[in-house]
Design a protein around this motif. Structure first.
Motif, PDB file in Angstrom:
ATOM      1  N   ALA A  21       6.043  12.377   4.553  1.00 37.93           N
ATOM      2  CA  ALA A  21       5.332  11.044   5.355  1.00 37.93           C
ATOM      3  C   ALA A  21       5.315  11.315   6.952  1.00 37.93           C
ATOM      4  O   ALA A  21       6.396  11.965   7.391  1.00 37.93           O
ATOM      5  CB  ALA A  21       6.119  10.048   5.072  1.00 37.93           C
ATOM      6  N   PRO A  22       4.327  10.906   7.414  1.00 35.14           N
ATOM      7  CA  PRO A  22       4.343  11.194   8.894  1.00 35.14           C
ATOM      8  C   PRO A  22       5.749  10.408   9.771  1.00 35.14           C
ATOM      9  O   PRO A  22       6.009   9.434   9.249  1.00 35.14           O
ATOM     10  CB  PRO A  22       3.059  10.439   9.421  1.00 35.14           C
ATOM     11  CG  PRO A  22       2.616   9.654   8.358  1.00 35.14           C
ATOM     12  CD  PRO A  22       3.281  10.194   7.007  1.00 35.14           C
ATOM     13  N   HIS A  26       7.126   4.513  12.061  1.00 36.14           N
ATOM     14  CA  HIS A  26       6.828   3.822  10.906  1.00 36.14           C
ATOM     15  C   HIS A  26       8.333   3.289  10.325  1.00 36.14           C
ATOM     16  O   HIS A  26       9.300   3.598  10.449  1.00 36.14           O
ATOM     17  CB  HIS A  26       6.237   4.796   9.941  1.00 36.14           C
ATOM     18  CG  HIS A  26       5.005   5.487  10.621  1.00 36.14           C
ATOM     19  ND1 HIS A  26       4.607   6.961  10.428  1.00 36.14           N
ATOM     20  CD2 HIS A  26       4.204   4.984  11.520  1.00 36.14           C
ATOM     21  CE1 HIS A  26       3.647   7.127  11.033  1.00 36.14           C
ATOM     22  NE2 HIS A  26       3.349   6.243  11.743  1.00 36.14           N
ATOM     23  N   ALA A  96       3.580  -1.837   6.890  1.00 37.12           N
ATOM     24  CA  ALA A  96       3.180  -0.375   5.809  1.00 37.12           C
ATOM     25  C   ALA A  96       4.182   0.469   6.355  1.00 37.12           C
ATOM     26  O   ALA A  96       4.680   0.451   7.264  1.00 37.12           O
ATOM     27  CB  ALA A  96       2.082   0.103   6.561  1.00 37.12           C
ATOM     28  N   HIS A  98       4.568   3.827   5.720  1.00 35.39           N
ATOM     29  CA  HIS A  98       4.139   5.235   6.273  1.00 35.39           C
ATOM     30  C   HIS A  98       3.047   5.529   7.403  1.00 35.39           C
ATOM     31  O   HIS A  98       2.513   6.495   7.433  1.00 35.39           O
ATOM     32  CB  HIS A  98       3.925   6.178   5.307  1.00 35.39           C
ATOM     33  CG  HIS A  98       4.960   6.314   4.289  1.00 35.39           C
ATOM     34  ND1 HIS A  98       6.159   6.789   4.544  1.00 35.39           N
ATOM     35  CD2 HIS A  98       5.260   5.841   2.942  1.00 35.39           C
ATOM     36  CE1 HIS A  98       7.134   6.836   3.566  1.00 35.39           C
ATOM     37  NE2 HIS A  98       6.432   6.172   2.691  1.00 35.39           N
ATOM     38  N   GLN A  99       2.591   4.216   7.916  1.00 32.67           N
ATOM     39  CA  GLN A  99       1.490   4.117   8.927  1.00 32.67           C
ATOM     40  C   GLN A  99       1.977   2.912   9.932  1.00 32.67           C
ATOM     41  O   GLN A  99       3.094   2.281   9.461  1.00 32.67           O
ATOM     42  CB  GLN A  99       0.213   3.692   8.589  1.00 32.67           C
ATOM     43  CG  GLN A  99       0.011   4.138   7.042  1.00 32.67           C
ATOM     44  CD  GLN A  99      -1.368   3.254   6.516  1.00 32.67           C
ATOM     45  OE1 GLN A  99      -1.503   2.193   6.842  1.00 32.67           O
ATOM     46  NE2 GLN A  99      -1.643   3.814   5.471  1.00 32.67           N
ATOM     47  N   ALA A 100       1.450   2.800  11.206  1.00 34.65           N
ATOM     48  CA  ALA A 100       1.977   1.720  12.035  1.00 34.65           C
ATOM     49  C   ALA A 100       1.535   0.321  11.123  1.00 34.65           C
ATOM     50  O   ALA A 100       0.632   0.402  10.520  1.00 34.65           O
ATOM     51  CB  ALA A 100       1.049   1.734  13.007  1.00 34.65           C
ATOM     52  N   SER A 101       2.338  -0.728  11.096  1.00 31.80           N
ATOM     53  CA  SER A 101       2.230  -1.683  10.473  1.00 31.80           C
ATOM     54  C   SER A 101       1.260  -2.665  11.473  1.00 31.80           C
ATOM     55  O   SER A 101       1.169  -2.497  12.512  1.00 31.80           O
ATOM     56  CB  SER A 101       3.634  -2.728  10.301  1.00 31.80           C
ATOM     57  OG  SER A 101       4.591  -1.972   9.831  1.00 31.80           O
ATOM     58  N   GLN A 102       0.763  -3.347  10.699  1.00 30.38           N
ATOM     59  CA  GLN A 102      -0.381  -4.475  11.161  1.00 30.38           C
ATOM     60  C   GLN A 102       0.133  -5.750  10.878  1.00 30.38           C
ATOM     61  O   GLN A 102       0.189  -6.160   9.667  1.00 30.38           O
ATOM     62  CB  GLN A 102      -1.587  -3.964  10.518  1.00 30.38           C
ATOM     63  CG  GLN A 102      -2.216  -2.597  11.064  1.00 30.38           C
ATOM     64  CD  GLN A 102      -3.092  -2.750  12.373  1.00 30.38           C
ATOM     65  OE1 GLN A 102      -3.365  -3.923  12.830  1.00 30.38           O
ATOM     66  NE2 GLN A 102      -3.181  -1.564  12.973  1.00 30.38           N
ATOM     67  N   GLY A 119       1.647  -1.329  14.869  1.00 26.57           N
ATOM     68  CA  GLY A 119       0.240  -0.768  15.639  1.00 26.57           C
ATOM     69  C   GLY A 119      -0.299  -1.903  16.424  1.00 26.57           C
ATOM     70  O   GLY A 119      -0.074  -2.796  16.791  1.00 26.57           O
TER      71      GLY A 119
END
Ligand code: MEZ
Length: 588
Positions: A21-22, A26, A96, A98-102, A119
């Motif tokens: 995962a990036p 995150h 989220a 594995h990405q920026a949360s929204q 994010g």
């Protein structure tokens, strides 16, 4: 042994995915830094497989952090989305791994909230479905009788009705949560000749509701469909209360000649309540409801009969569902700025009150299989979206007594006229906006107003003069406006603007104002349907196996939808679609 290997394999896959995962900002990193393992969130063994509804990670969020209510009570902040109107939703809607949360609600509300590992808060428009290239080899295929697309009130109602009529049902929703635009509905549900009206002594008829709706739509609505809307409205309200909704409060919306707008006790917002009730009912029945699942193509056979769809699941990827019948309930296209500007160039760049998923998927999908589109140019702007935001200030505030005042401190229009007329009047004022002014009496009459305070949208004053100062309008003119309006209420006659309903004077401190301006709210056009909710093709014949309900359809509301008729439409036509689709599936 085979099973054991499979479990090990899945656990390994999950660990590998986690490791891949990036990194950087995150939630996965945040958790990892606290010693949380991948399997703590994703589960162990067979459960590791991530489904599109993200069931396992979400149940583990709740196991550690508590449910939304608990998190809401434990977290600080004046604006607290955990206690907002969304009801029970997945944590992963906003957070989220594995990405920026929204912040999902920022899509509609536009306020800046800090969110762990968050994010940017820019509204996210969802892309329209594009028919993908089919993967090589065999595509995973499932089978059902009734397939419903869209998890707003129309889709959920159709799915529940179909299930109760004995059909095997799957419901697909492309957003990470069900509820659609219906969940944001505020004012209420129109229905005539109801028990609530009878108890409150309101003399209304289905015929009057038909007349009001037809007139509000400037005669463009299909009379057969308008009759169904009006004639079935009381039965639809009974159906809704029968499955647990509270619709005991009554008010009036613009263009209605009687109080027929039903909503929860105390005047709470109708949409969040209905969305929760429908969701609970779907869960109680064990309905197969899948979020994060976008239909990208409708499939048909050589004879033009609908055979199923291709679905793109957020995690699962592309797969196929064969269905005997398909119900489209994907909502309108107010959040598709390009499509709105295409049909109404003058609305280019205008804000919308809609949730970001309202991009017209069903219109595109239905048209691609030959469905006729009607009245696509009929797009409604709602007069009262809070300035600088996307938050709708419900028409019910005006219905319960608020007035509109311009920057010169003066009233300028019948506040409960139809939306098209009130919107135009607001756009003609200085600054193309106005102040919705009310007092403590109006505030107490409508519980949902508390939400506007929660969101910091309201200016206030202990006296009319203090409020005038707070909103920077001439104090003498403002005081004179309130006095004159209150005299009209006392006399039960508004000589200035012929407002037909004057529910209460504005004399009780405190005094409040919200600055509002028009925003795109509803698309009256869409797929042409008949009285059985069958989608009609360009040759005038129904497309076999294709049904539609709710805002994706066109032709009911004509040139202008009356406030409160949308929820009414979703329940009535959702029920018809669920029943007729089931009958069709059973006959196939
Ligand atoms: O039906 C609607 O769109 C409605 C009642 C909106 C509102 O102002 O609350």
């Amino acid at each position: 042994m085979l099973l054991f290997r499979l479990i090990l394999g899945l656990a390994f896959l999950a660990t590998t995915l986690c490791a891949a995962a990036p990194t950087g900002g995150h939630l996965a990193d945040l958790h990892g830094g606290k010693g949380v393992q991948c399997t703590d969130c994703h589960g162990k063994g067979r459960k590791v497989k991530v489904d599109d509804s993200e069931t396992v990670p979400n149940s583990n969020c709740v196991n550690c952090h508590g449910d939304l209510k608990a998190v809401g009570e434990n977290s600080k902040g004046h604006i607290n989305p955990h206690i907002s109107h969304l009801g029970k939703i997945n944590c992963t809607v906003c957070h989220a791994g594995h990405q920026a949360s929204q912040v999902y609600c920022a899509n509609c509300h536009g306020f800046d909230l800090k969110i762990p590992a968050g994010g940017p808060h820019a509204p996210q428009a969802n892309p329209l479905p594009t028919a993908p290239a089919l993967p090589k080899g065999k595509i995973q295929t499932e089978r059902t009788e009734v397939l419903v697309v869209g998890g707003g009130a129309a889709g959920m109602t159709a799915a529940i009705t179909a299930h109760d009529a004995g059909a095997k049902v799957i419901l697909l929703e492309k957003q990470p949560l069900t509820g659609g635009n219906s969940m944001l509905a505020a004012g209420g549900m129109n229905a005539a000749e109801t028990r609530v009206q009878a108890m409150k002594g309101v003399k209304d008829t289905k015929e009057l509701m038909f007349q009001d709706t037809a007139k509000g739509g400037k005669g463009l609505g299909d009379p057969a469909l308008v009759h169904i809307l009006a004639d079935s409205s009381a039965a639809s309200l009974d159906w809704l209360t029968g499955i647990g909704a509270d619709m005991s409060d009554l008010g009036r919306m613009g263009g209605a000649s009687q109080d027929r707008c039903h909503r929860p006790k105390g005047g709470s917002a109708v949409g969040a309540h209905i969305a929760a009730v429908l969701k609970e009912n779907a869960a109680k029945r064990g309905l197969d409801v899948r979020v994060n699942s976008q239909v990208v193509k409708i499939l048909k056979d050589g004879k033009g009969r609908i055979t199923g769809v291709l679905v793109k699941g957020r995690h699962r990827g592309l797969y196929r569902i064969n269905a005997k019948v398909l119900v489209l309930a994907t909502g309108g296209f107010s959040a598709n700025a390009e499509l709105v500007a295409h049909y109404q160039p003058r609305m280019k760049g205008m804000i919308t009150s809609n949730q970001p998923g309202a991009t017209g998927d069903g219109v595109a999908l239905g048209e691609a299989v030959g469905g006729e589109l009607v009245q696509m140019k009929e797009i409604q702007i709602h007069p009262s979206v809070a300035s600088g935001s996307r938050i709708l200030i419900t028409e019910a505030v005006r219905g319960n007594g608020a007035i509109l005042v311009n920057r010169e401190g003066k009233r300028f229009f019948n506040e409960i006229g139809t939306r098209d007329a009130v919107s135009q009047a607001v756009l003609h004022q200085t600054g193309e906006s106005a102040f919705m002014v009310f007092d403590e009496g109006v505030r107490r009459s409508l519980k949902q107003i508390d939400g506007y305070f929660h969101l910091d949208l309201v200016k206030e004053g202990e006296s009319p003069e203090a409020l005038a100062k707070a909103i920077e309008v001439p104090s003498d003119a403002f005081r004179a406006t309130l006095d004159r309006y209150n005299q009209a209420v006392d006399a039960k006659q508004d000589g200035d603007f012929k407002r037909p309903d004057l529910p209460r004077a504005l004399r009780t401190a405190k005094f409040y104002a919200i600055e509002v301006a028009p925003g795109i709210h509803y698309t009256m056009g869409g797929l042409k349907i008949d009285a059985d909710t069958r989608v009609i093709a360009k040759d005038g014949k129904p497309i076999p196996g294709l049904y539609a309900a709710g805002e994706v359809t066109g032709g009911i509301h004509g040139a202008n939808r009356l406030g409160g008729n949308s929820i009414s439409e979703t329940i009535t036509f959702g029920r018809i679609a669920g029943a007729r689709a089931t009958a069709f599936a059973k006959s196939r």
